[in-house]
Scaffold this motif. Structure first.
Motif, mmCIF file in Angstrom:
data_model
loop_
_atom_site.group_PDB
_atom_site.id
_atom_site.type_symbol
_atom_site.label_atom_id
_atom_site.label_comp_id
_atom_site.label_asym_id
_atom_site.label_seq_id
_atom_site.Cartn_x
_atom_site.Cartn_y
_atom_site.Cartn_z
ATOM 1 N N LYS A 3 1.020 70.621 39.309
ATOM 2 C CA LYS A 3 2.666 70.842 40.139
ATOM 3 C C LYS A 3 2.330 71.491 41.064
ATOM 4 O O LYS A 3 3.462 71.492 42.301
ATOM 5 N N SER A 4 2.361 72.810 41.345
ATOM 6 C CA SER A 4 2.922 74.023 42.476
ATOM 7 C C SER A 4 2.155 73.574 43.609
ATOM 8 O O SER A 4 3.093 73.491 44.898
ATOM 9 N N SER A 5 1.603 72.981 43.666
ATOM 10 C CA SER A 5 0.561 72.321 44.956
ATOM 11 C C SER A 5 1.399 70.498 45.395
ATOM 12 O O SER A 5 1.755 70.956 46.772
ATOM 13 N N PHE A 6 2.493 69.603 44.642
ATOM 14 C CA PHE A 6 2.863 68.852 44.464
ATOM 15 C C PHE A 6 3.935 69.655 45.272
ATOM 16 O O PHE A 6 4.873 68.972 46.520
ATOM 17 N N VAL A 7 4.731 70.073 44.445
ATOM 18 C CA VAL A 7 6.498 71.370 44.998
ATOM 19 C C VAL A 7 5.889 71.251 46.198
ATOM 20 O O VAL A 7 6.716 71.075 47.234
ATOM 21 N N THR A 8 5.045 72.368 46.620
ATOM 22 C CA THR A 8 4.690 72.780 47.851
ATOM 23 C C THR A 8 4.236 71.606 48.652
ATOM 24 O O THR A 8 5.065 71.716 50.730
ATOM 25 N N LEU A 9 3.764 70.481 48.912
ATOM 26 C CA LEU A 9 3.298 70.082 49.503
ATOM 27 C C LEU A 9 4.522 69.604 49.749
ATOM 28 O O LEU A 9 5.016 69.090 51.320
ATOM 29 N N ILE A 10 5.598 68.758 49.233
ATOM 30 C CA ILE A 10 7.005 67.953 49.535
ATOM 31 C C ILE A 10 7.727 69.258 50.107
ATOM 32 O O ILE A 10 8.248 68.321 50.924
ATOM 33 N N LEU A 11 7.822 70.081 49.483
ATOM 34 C CA LEU A 11 8.959 71.725 50.415
ATOM 35 C C LEU A 11 8.329 71.698 51.832
ATOM 36 O O LEU A 11 8.784 71.805 53.005
ATOM 37 N N GLY A 12 7.059 71.524 52.236
ATOM 38 C CA GLY A 12 6.439 71.716 53.846
ATOM 39 C C GLY A 12 6.857 70.780 54.373
ATOM 40 O O GLY A 12 6.877 71.432 55.452
ATOM 41 N N VAL A 13 6.255 69.266 53.802
ATOM 42 C CA VAL A 13 6.858 68.564 54.798
ATOM 43 C C VAL A 13 8.294 68.204 55.193
ATOM 44 O O VAL A 13 8.443 67.899 56.694
ATOM 45 N N ILE A 14 8.774 68.456 53.962
ATOM 46 C CA ILE A 14 10.100 68.376 54.367
ATOM 47 C C ILE A 14 10.546 69.786 55.294
ATOM 48 O O ILE A 14 11.483 69.657 56.080
ATOM 49 N N SER A 15 9.921 71.010 55.579
ATOM 50 C CA SER A 15 10.275 71.920 56.286
ATOM 51 C C SER A 15 9.792 71.606 57.569
ATOM 52 O O SER A 15 10.388 72.167 58.576
ATOM 53 N N CYS A 16 9.284 71.441 57.511
ATOM 54 C CA CYS A 16 8.259 70.697 58.832
ATOM 55 C C CYS A 16 8.927 69.599 59.604
ATOM 56 O O CYS A 16 9.167 69.525 60.973
ATOM 57 N N LEU A 17 9.783 68.934 58.703
ATOM 58 C CA LEU A 17 10.587 67.367 59.728
ATOM 59 C C LEU A 17 11.722 68.017 60.310
ATOM 60 O O LEU A 17 12.088 67.538 61.491
ATOM 61 N N PHE A 18 12.394 69.322 59.158
ATOM 62 C CA PHE A 18 13.412 69.857 60.172
ATOM 63 C C PHE A 18 13.455 70.651 60.607
ATOM 64 O O PHE A 18 14.137 70.269 61.588
ATOM 65 N N PHE A 19 12.466 71.455 61.365
ATOM 66 C CA PHE A 19 11.715 72.022 62.207
ATOM 67 C C PHE A 19 11.606 71.400 63.297
ATOM 68 O O PHE A 19 12.222 71.697 64.361
ATOM 69 N N ALA A 20 10.555 70.311 63.232
ATOM 70 C CA ALA A 20 10.210 69.281 64.211
ATOM 71 C C ALA A 20 11.384 68.563 65.259
ATOM 72 O O ALA A 20 11.545 69.010 66.104
ATOM 73 N N MET A 21 11.858 68.191 63.785
ATOM 74 C CA MET A 21 13.927 68.062 64.657
ATOM 75 C C MET A 21 14.316 68.525 65.417
ATOM 76 O O MET A 21 15.160 68.447 66.548
ATOM 77 N N GLY A 22 14.647 69.422 64.583
ATOM 78 C CA GLY A 22 15.312 70.321 65.532
ATOM 79 C C GLY A 22 15.523 71.138 66.530
ATOM 80 O O GLY A 22 15.361 71.261 67.884
ATOM 81 N N MET A 23 13.653 71.089 66.147
ATOM 82 C CA MET A 23 12.644 71.860 68.376
ATOM 83 C C MET A 23 12.820 70.174 69.243
ATOM 84 O O MET A 23 13.548 70.834 69.872
ATOM 85 N N CYS A 24 12.684 69.306 69.302
ATOM 86 C CA CYS A 24 12.616 67.800 69.577
ATOM 87 C C CYS A 24 15.023 68.333 69.914
ATOM 88 O O CYS A 24 14.620 67.624 71.360
#
Length: 95
Positions: A3-24
Motif C-alpha cells: 500500500k505504501s508503494s502504491f500511495v507513493t507512486l500516485i503522489l509521485g506522479v501527481i507531483s511530477c505532473l504539476f511540476f512539469a506543467m508549471g515549468m512548461c
C-alpha cells in the motif's frame, strides 16, 4: 504491491505532473503564464515533499533529521543554480 508503494507512486506522479506543467507554463513565452507556472511548479515541489513524508510515515521509518550541513549544502546549491540562470542570458548577450 504494498500500500505504501502504491500511495507513493500516485503522489509521485501527481507531483511530477504539476511540476512539469508549471515549468512548461513558465518557460514557454507564447503561453504568457510565467507567474501561474511558477505557482504550479511550487505546488509540484510541495507534493514531492509531501510524498516523502507520507512514504516514511507509512513505512514506519524515523522522520528525516535536518542537520546544519544539509541546510548549508541546499543553500549553496540553490545559490549556484540562481547564479547559473542569471549568467546564461548575460553570456548570450555577449555574442
Amino acid at each position: 504491491m504494498k500500500k505504501s508503494s502504491f500511495v507513493t507512486l500516485i503522489l509521485g506522479v501527481i507531483s511530477c505532473l504539476f511540476f512539469a506543467m508549471g515549468m512548461c507554463m513558465a518557460m514557454i513565452p507564447e503561453w504568457n503564464a510565467f507567474r501561474p507556472g511558477v505557482i504550479v511548479g511550487c505546488v509540484g515541489i510541495v507534493f514531492a515533499l509531501l510524498t516523502v513524508f507520507v512514504w516514511r510515515k507509512m513505512e514506519h521509518k524515523q522522520p528525516i533529521k535536518i542537520s546544519r550541513k544539509a541546510v548549508v549544502t541546499a543553500i549553496v546549491g540553490m545559490v549556484g543554480i540562481i547564479i547559473l540562470l542569471c549568467l546564461i542570458p548575460l553570456c548570450k548577450g555577449l555574442k
